[in-house]
Design a protein around this motif. Structure first.
Motif, mmCIF file in Angstrom:
data_model
loop_
_atom_site.group_PDB
_atom_site.id
_atom_site.type_symbol
_atom_site.label_atom_id
_atom_site.label_comp_id
_atom_site.label_asym_id
_atom_site.label_seq_id
_atom_site.Cartn_x
_atom_site.Cartn_y
_atom_site.Cartn_z
ATOM 1 N N THR A 26 52.437 14.872 23.780
ATOM 2 C CA THR A 26 51.209 14.160 23.438
ATOM 3 C C THR A 26 50.097 14.522 24.416
ATOM 4 O O THR A 26 50.281 14.417 25.633
ATOM 5 C CB THR A 26 51.447 12.636 23.466
ATOM 6 N N LEU A 52 46.362 13.601 25.685
ATOM 7 C CA LEU A 52 45.448 12.459 25.708
ATOM 8 C C LEU A 52 44.195 12.796 26.490
ATOM 9 O O LEU A 52 44.246 13.518 27.491
ATOM 10 C CB LEU A 52 46.124 11.253 26.368
ATOM 11 N N VAL A 75 50.069 4.858 22.294
ATOM 12 C CA VAL A 75 49.807 6.301 22.255
ATOM 13 C C VAL A 75 50.690 7.134 23.178
ATOM 14 O O VAL A 75 50.545 8.352 23.234
ATOM 15 C CB VAL A 75 48.326 6.594 22.567
ATOM 16 N N TRP A 117 43.521 11.214 21.100
ATOM 17 C CA TRP A 117 44.985 11.172 21.190
ATOM 18 C C TRP A 117 45.562 12.146 20.167
ATOM 19 O O TRP A 117 45.258 12.056 18.982
ATOM 20 C CB TRP A 117 45.461 9.748 20.918
#
Length: 329
Positions: free
Chosen positions: A111, A113, A166, A219
């Motif tokens: 992920t 961010l 997230v 995100w």
């Protein structure tokens, strides 16, 4: 500041990104010319972290090699997760290396961010990153009142909040969380057939500890081909590197690797091409092309192409892994 430990779970098998994850870990798939994990570590290396703990599984050797080569100044530890039994189980695997007084920053390895980690780790309270989404049933969600998290639910069938979790957590009560995760695992407490981090954090809240929510602007969960391409788009726009190649049309933003040759072609926008590729008489848009790949007389859009691939003639949208050979006679 007390001791800061960073935990990055990178053991996921990445089934939605096959065939690419048949030969590489998901976190080492490239966007804008760099592995996903590289963008995360570029931020982590600026933190006053005592140690970064990677929870590894499939292709652990590739991850160790990458981290030791590109981030050798970061003190790293690799903990093996034999079976992928959920995020809560992955974080629990780091328990032996979290001591009383440690603060823990948890970042998901797949992920990317847009968040100020330096500011986050200075927080006086524990934090969870959240963002409003249109499809909350696909995510763990947070119910928040006056900035404080009241309840966490993992992928609810009927969500009562649109605030998705997230994958960024700053936990000051780290040893307490680890004990809760251990108890959940020993008692077999699962949600969606996995040991969830959200269940552990929910018990932390129920035990009277405060966790605050903070909003994330950008995100990108790189868990499927569509999101991988969207992440590539975002990062290319952010870096905004301008390229021109004589005899071809380059529509920026693009990333073009070292020793890559492009002849009589149209490339871009939103194309990343790895090192030592050959692009001849072709049109490529919104795609990721990995290293040592040759593309000739082809039109590609919304495609992800592995390394050492040969493509000749035709095709519009492809998702193919390493060492593939495709020819339209």
């Amino acid at each position: 500041m007390k001791r800061l430990k960073v935990i990055i779970p990178v053991a996921g098998s990445g089934t939605r990104l096959r065939p690419h994850t048949l030969t590489h870990p998901k976190v080492l798939l490239k966007v804008s010319g760099k592995p996903i994990l590289g963008f995360i570590m570029d931020k982590v290396k600026t933190l006053p972290a005592e140690e970064v703990i990677f929870v590894v599984g499939n292709f652990s050797d590739q991850i160790k090699t990458y981290v030791r080569k590109h981030f050798n100044k970061v003190k790293s530890r690799f903990v093996y997760q034999e079976k992928q039994l959920g995020l809560g189980h992955a974080i629990y695997k780091a328990k032996n290396f979290i001591k009383q007084g440690d603060y823990v920053l948890i970042l998901l390895g797949d992920t990317i961010l847009d968040a100020n980690l330096k500011l986050i780790v200075k927080s006086k309270r524990s934090l969870i990153g959240v963002k409003e989404v249109g499809n909350p049933s696909n995510f763990g969600i947070a119910i928040v009142a006056n900035g404080r998290v009241k309840r966490l639910i993992e992928k609810p069938t009927r969500p009562i909040s649109n605030l998705a979790i997230v994958g960024l957590y700053f936990i000051k009560e780290s040893t307490i969380l680890m004990d809760i995760l251990e108890n959940n695992i020993e008692s077999g407490l699962k949600t969606k057939n996995e040991f969830q981090l959200t269940d552990g954090l929910q018990k932390l809240i129920q035990n009277g500890y405060n966790i605050e929510a903070f909003n994330i602007k950008k995100w990108f969960d790189c868990g499927n081909p569509e999101n991988l391409l969207l992440t590539n788009q975002y990062l290319l726009k952010k870096t905004n590197i301008k390229r021109q190649i004589a005899g071809s049309v380059i529509i920026n933003p693009v990333y073009i690797g070292k020793n890559t040759k492009i002849k009589n072609s149209i490339v871009g926008p939103y194309v990343s091409i790895g090192d030592k590729c050959n692009i001849i008489n072709s049109i490529i848009k919104n795609s990721i092309i990995n290293e040592h790949t040759s593309i000739e007389k082809s039109t590609l859009t919304d495609s992800i192409i592995g390394s050492n691939v040969i493509i000749k003639s035709g095709h519009k949208k492809l998702n193919i892994g390493d060492f593939s050979y495709i020819v339209n006679e």
